[in-house]
Design a protein around this motif. Structure first.
Motif, mmCIF file in Angstrom:
data_model
loop_
_atom_site.group_PDB
_atom_site.id
_atom_site.type_symbol
_atom_site.label_atom_id
_atom_site.label_comp_id
_atom_site.label_asym_id
_atom_site.label_seq_id
_atom_site.Cartn_x
_atom_site.Cartn_y
_atom_site.Cartn_z
ATOM 1 N N PRO A 88 25.760 -17.097 2.984
ATOM 2 C CA PRO A 88 25.908 -18.072 1.899
ATOM 3 C C PRO A 88 26.071 -19.455 2.529
ATOM 4 C CG PRO A 88 27.969 -16.942 2.276
ATOM 5 C CD PRO A 88 26.959 -16.264 3.157
ATOM 6 N N PHE A 89 26.047 -20.489 1.705
ATOM 7 C CA PHE A 89 26.379 -21.812 2.216
ATOM 8 C C PHE A 89 27.866 -21.811 2.583
ATOM 9 C CE2 PHE A 89 22.446 -23.488 0.287
ATOM 10 C CZ PHE A 89 22.019 -24.302 1.342
ATOM 11 N N ILE A 90 28.160 -22.254 3.784
ATOM 12 C CA ILE A 90 29.525 -22.236 4.313
ATOM 13 C C ILE A 90 30.011 -23.660 4.472
ATOM 14 C CG2 ILE A 90 31.001 -21.453 6.209
ATOM 15 C CD1 ILE A 90 28.729 -19.467 6.927
ATOM 16 N N ALA A 91 31.150 -23.960 3.894
ATOM 17 C CA ALA A 91 31.723 -25.297 4.052
ATOM 18 C C ALA A 91 31.895 -25.601 5.530
ATOM 19 C CB ALA A 91 33.066 -25.387 3.327
ATOM 20 N N LEU A 92 31.630 -26.818 5.916
ATOM 21 C CA LEU A 92 31.649 -27.199 7.320
ATOM 22 C C LEU A 92 33.015 -26.924 7.958
ATOM 23 C CD1 LEU A 92 29.713 -28.350 9.386
ATOM 24 C CD2 LEU A 92 30.526 -30.655 8.808
ATOM 25 N N ASP A 93 34.091 -27.224 7.236
ATOM 26 C CA ASP A 93 35.430 -26.985 7.780
ATOM 27 C C ASP A 93 35.671 -25.491 7.999
ATOM 28 O OD1 ASP A 93 35.974 -29.669 7.825
ATOM 29 O OD2 ASP A 93 37.114 -29.682 5.941
ATOM 30 N N THR A 94 35.186 -24.677 7.060
ATOM 31 C CA THR A 94 35.345 -23.225 7.210
ATOM 32 C C THR A 94 34.552 -22.713 8.395
ATOM 33 O OG1 THR A 94 35.669 -22.975 4.818
ATOM 34 C CG2 THR A 94 35.073 -20.998 6.053
ATOM 35 N N PHE A 95 33.333 -23.244 8.579
ATOM 36 C CA PHE A 95 32.511 -22.819 9.712
ATOM 37 C C PHE A 95 33.175 -23.185 11.034
ATOM 38 C CE2 PHE A 95 28.804 -23.580 12.588
ATOM 39 C CZ PHE A 95 28.438 -22.248 12.726
ATOM 40 N N ARG A 96 33.800 -24.339 11.080
ATOM 41 C CA ARG A 96 34.518 -24.737 12.288
ATOM 42 C C ARG A 96 35.671 -23.771 12.566
ATOM 43 N NH1 ARG A 96 33.952 -30.285 13.813
ATOM 44 N NH2 ARG A 96 36.138 -30.304 14.423
ATOM 45 N N GLU A 97 36.343 -23.334 11.495
ATOM 46 C CA GLU A 97 37.420 -22.349 11.667
ATOM 47 C C GLU A 97 36.876 -21.042 12.217
ATOM 48 O OE1 GLU A 97 40.498 -21.825 8.630
ATOM 49 O OE2 GLU A 97 39.553 -23.463 7.532
ATOM 50 N N LEU A 98 35.718 -20.597 11.705
ATOM 51 C CA LEU A 98 35.117 -19.356 12.186
ATOM 52 C C LEU A 98 34.821 -19.422 13.678
ATOM 53 C CD1 LEU A 98 32.639 -18.661 9.256
ATOM 54 C CD2 LEU A 98 34.567 -17.213 9.885
ATOM 55 N N LEU A 99 34.450 -20.589 14.152
ATOM 56 C CA LEU A 99 34.135 -20.764 15.565
ATOM 57 C C LEU A 99 35.393 -20.987 16.405
ATOM 58 C CD1 LEU A 99 30.965 -23.059 15.440
ATOM 59 C CD2 LEU A 99 31.063 -20.576 15.630
ATOM 60 N N GLY A 100 36.537 -21.187 15.744
ATOM 61 C CA GLY A 100 37.772 -21.434 16.471
ATOM 62 C C GLY A 100 37.866 -22.840 17.014
ATOM 63 N N ILE A 101 37.242 -23.773 16.341
ATOM 64 C CA ILE A 101 37.237 -25.165 16.798
ATOM 65 C C ILE A 101 38.360 -25.930 16.109
ATOM 66 C CG2 ILE A 101 35.919 -27.323 16.750
ATOM 67 C CD1 ILE A 101 33.403 -25.675 17.105
ATOM 68 N N GLU A 102 39.160 -26.608 16.895
ATOM 69 C CA GLU A 102 40.274 -27.389 16.361
ATOM 70 C C GLU A 102 39.768 -28.573 15.551
ATOM 71 O OE1 GLU A 102 43.233 -26.345 16.623
ATOM 72 O OE2 GLU A 102 43.071 -24.840 18.210
ATOM 73 N N SER A 103 40.636 -29.074 14.663
ATOM 74 C CA SER A 103 40.236 -30.162 13.758
ATOM 75 C C SER A 103 39.839 -31.427 14.512
ATOM 76 C CB SER A 103 41.374 -30.475 12.778
ATOM 77 O OG SER A 103 42.556 -30.823 13.499
ATOM 78 N N GLY A 104 40.424 -31.642 15.682
ATOM 79 C CA GLY A 104 40.116 -32.861 16.423
ATOM 80 C C GLY A 104 38.909 -32.758 17.328
ATOM 81 N N GLU A 105 38.358 -31.554 17.484
ATOM 82 C CA GLU A 105 37.197 -31.378 18.354
ATOM 83 C C GLU A 105 35.907 -31.696 17.609
ATOM 84 O OE1 GLU A 105 37.489 -27.911 21.347
ATOM 85 O OE2 GLU A 105 38.560 -27.166 19.582
ATOM 86 N N TYR A 106 35.012 -32.400 18.270
ATOM 87 C CA TYR A 106 33.709 -32.759 17.704
ATOM 88 C C TYR A 106 33.857 -33.290 16.274
ATOM 89 C CZ TYR A 106 32.635 -29.411 21.438
ATOM 90 O OH TYR A 106 32.599 -28.735 22.629
ATOM 91 N N PRO A 107 34.603 -34.370 16.081
ATOM 92 C CA PRO A 107 34.888 -34.833 14.709
ATOM 93 C C PRO A 107 33.638 -35.275 13.943
ATOM 94 C CG PRO A 107 35.576 -36.452 16.348
ATOM 95 C CD PRO A 107 35.222 -35.224 17.106
ATOM 96 N N ALA A 108 32.651 -35.845 14.630
ATOM 97 C CA ALA A 108 31.421 -36.279 13.965
ATOM 98 C C ALA A 108 30.431 -35.126 13.910
ATOM 99 C CB ALA A 108 30.812 -37.469 14.699
ATOM 100 N N TYR A 109 29.767 -34.968 12.762
ATOM 101 C CA TYR A 109 28.833 -33.855 12.628
ATOM 102 C C TYR A 109 27.700 -33.947 13.631
ATOM 103 C CZ TYR A 109 25.310 -30.651 10.935
ATOM 104 O OH TYR A 109 24.378 -29.649 10.874
ATOM 105 N N SER A 110 27.243 -35.139 13.921
ATOM 106 C CA SER A 110 26.135 -35.292 14.863
ATOM 107 C C SER A 110 26.503 -34.728 16.234
ATOM 108 C CB SER A 110 25.754 -36.776 14.988
ATOM 109 O OG SER A 110 26.876 -37.547 15.428
ATOM 110 N N ILE A 111 27.743 -34.974 16.652
ATOM 111 C CA ILE A 111 28.208 -34.445 17.942
ATOM 112 C C ILE A 111 28.390 -32.927 17.847
ATOM 113 C CG2 ILE A 111 30.058 -34.527 19.643
ATOM 114 C CD1 ILE A 111 30.615 -37.383 18.758
ATOM 115 N N PHE A 112 28.981 -32.460 16.756
ATOM 116 C CA PHE A 112 29.200 -31.036 16.538
ATOM 117 C C PHE A 112 27.878 -30.285 16.541
ATOM 118 C CE2 PHE A 112 30.063 -27.662 13.176
ATOM 119 C CZ PHE A 112 30.679 -26.783 14.058
ATOM 120 N N ASN A 113 26.884 -30.848 15.885
ATOM 121 C CA ASN A 113 25.571 -30.223 15.800
ATOM 122 C C ASN A 113 24.912 -30.165 17.172
ATOM 123 O OD1 ASN A 113 23.297 -29.090 14.467
ATOM 124 N ND2 ASN A 113 22.300 -31.093 14.431
#
Length: 444
Positions: A164-189
């Protein structure tokens, strides 16, 4: 369970959709431990695997056991939230440690899952079937997590699937990424998503692509599609020289018993055991369980120089571990106790139904039984009501006392068939086939 025989394993969706900051090796190790324990989860709290097998299944070449211990220690201390995507609407959110406890002794690792998590792991309503060898190809924990997530939604009949479509914050949680890591989507992507997708597409025979959904001017949700590109062989083995042997023979060969003897034991099963030493019927679920116990006994046996010879003789002569026998006896007693409790409850239900029917036919039975009450407290409660029937209908001590009197003095003929059936079944449980020799049953 023998890890050498495990290639694919069932993993509950709630355990795939987890939030946890764990390394690639830790996640792979947790998958291996889950696969090893899966069939035991309903009935066992403690599971075991040799450190050699664990390292081999992980593709871990180093003999640095301390590194593996540190990895297990982190799994023990890691809190995890599961079922973030709520794939099954009947599932609930939960939190636990990935492992409840771990102990290593003489090269054997024993471990346990938290009770809440253990039940969900064994009986998932929705699940994915994952390949243990395939997970060793990944070099990035993000690729492995994304692979498990995509495969959780893979339809084997259509050879494709999509999340399904997964909220970006939820997807970051699934990956175990902290809130301060890769804050910009362009960097995260650039740093996480694209490399993970690229690794899956390179290392597996599946193709994953991502779809973005914008919320306002920002990317707010992601969807992943997975398609099988070509068939991939799934029956891989760390021990191809024994993979075609019967399961019992595999266990014995792994314990360093010669192949021809292992095959003989596997073929003869109970006939290999000295007839005078045959275990009691229902002591073991099957011959495999019997053999597994003898192999385990050899690990702790004192003064044994030839372990293979010890195992063969233990199987033939039914060597018994005193502690194991005590535990088995306790389990048998608990089973019998539960059967008797259930039988008594069933009898009381039938008895009360017959008594109610008798009272419905002849209400005067209650008045007659009330005159025979001896208990001072019950007599007080009878006198506090306008009639014995009124007191009886209020339940409690009055009802119980009158039912007992009716059973003993007024309804014996009506209850006779039920009482007889109850006594027969009670005798059967007490003198059950647990007391019969396996050989006696076979020869009858």
């Amino acid at each position: 369970m023998n890890l050498a025989k495990i290639n694919e394993f069932v993993k509950a969706s709630p355990a795939i959709q987890i939030q946890s900051k764990i390394s690639l090796l830790q996640r792979r190790a947790w998958n291996v431990l889950l696969a090893n324990a899966y069939n035991e989860l309903p009935n066992q709290e403690i599971h075991r695997v040799s450190m050699v097998e664990l390292a081999a299944k992980l593709g871990f070449d180093s003999k640095n056991e301390d590194y593996l211990k540190e990895m297990l220690r982190k799994l023990r201390s890691c809190d995890v939230e599961w079922n973030l995507l709520n794939k099954d609407n009947k599932q609930v959110w939960g939190v636990a440690g990935l492992l409840a406890s771990v102990e290593i002794e003489d090269g054997i690792c024993t471990y346990a899952f938290a009770p809440h998590l253990r039940l969900k792991l064994y009986n998932p309503r929705v699940y994915a079937k994952l390949n243990l060898r395939l997970q060793n190809r990944f070099k990035s924990q993000y690729a492995l997590v994304l692979w498990e997530l995509c495969f959780d939604y893979f339809d084997t009949e259509r050879d494709q699937g999509e999340t399904p479509f997964i909220a970006l914050d939820t997807f970051r949680e699934l990956l175990g990424i902290e809130s301060g890591e890769y804050p910009a989507y362009s960097i995260f992507n650039r740093a996480v998503i694209k490399p993970a997708v690229k690794e899956i597409n390179k290392e597996t025979d599946y193709h994953v692509e991502v779809e973005q959904k914008r919320i306002g001017r920002r990317v707010g949700e992601l969807k992943f599609r997975i398609t099988r590109v070509k068939q991939v062989p799934v029956q891989e083995s760390l021990f191809p020289d024994i993979e075609n042997l019967p399961p019992i023979a595999i266990e014995l060969v792994q314990a360093r018993i010669e192949r021809n003897i292992a095959l003989k034991i596997a073929a003869q099963e109970w006939d290999f055991v000295n007839p005078e030493k045959l275990p009691l019927l229902d002591t073991y679920p099957d011959f495999m369980g019997y053999v597994a116990e003898k192999i385990e006994m050899s690990i702790d046996a004192v003064g044994v120089r030839n372990r293979a010879g010890y195992i063969i003789k233990a199987i033939r002569e039914n060597y018994e571990d005193e502690q194991v026998q005590k535990e088995r006896q306790l389990r048998a007693e608990k089973v019998q106790e539960k059967e008797l409790e259930d039988l008594t409850a069933e009898y009381k239900t039938k008895r009360n139904t017959i008594i109610r029917q008798a009272i419905h036919t002849d209400p005067e039975l209650v008045e007659a039984a009330a005159t025979r009450v001896q208990s001072h407290i019950v007599r007080q409660r009878l006198e506090a009501q306008p009639s014995a029937m009124a007191a009886y209908q209020k339940g409690g001590m009055v009802t119980a006392e009158i039912n007992a009197i009716l059973e003993e003095e007024y309804c014996q003929e009506l209850l006779a068939p039920v009482v007889a059936a109850y006594e027969d079944e009670k005798a059967r449980i007490v003198n059950s086939t647990h007391t019969l020799k396996r050989g006696a049953c076979a020869s009858s």
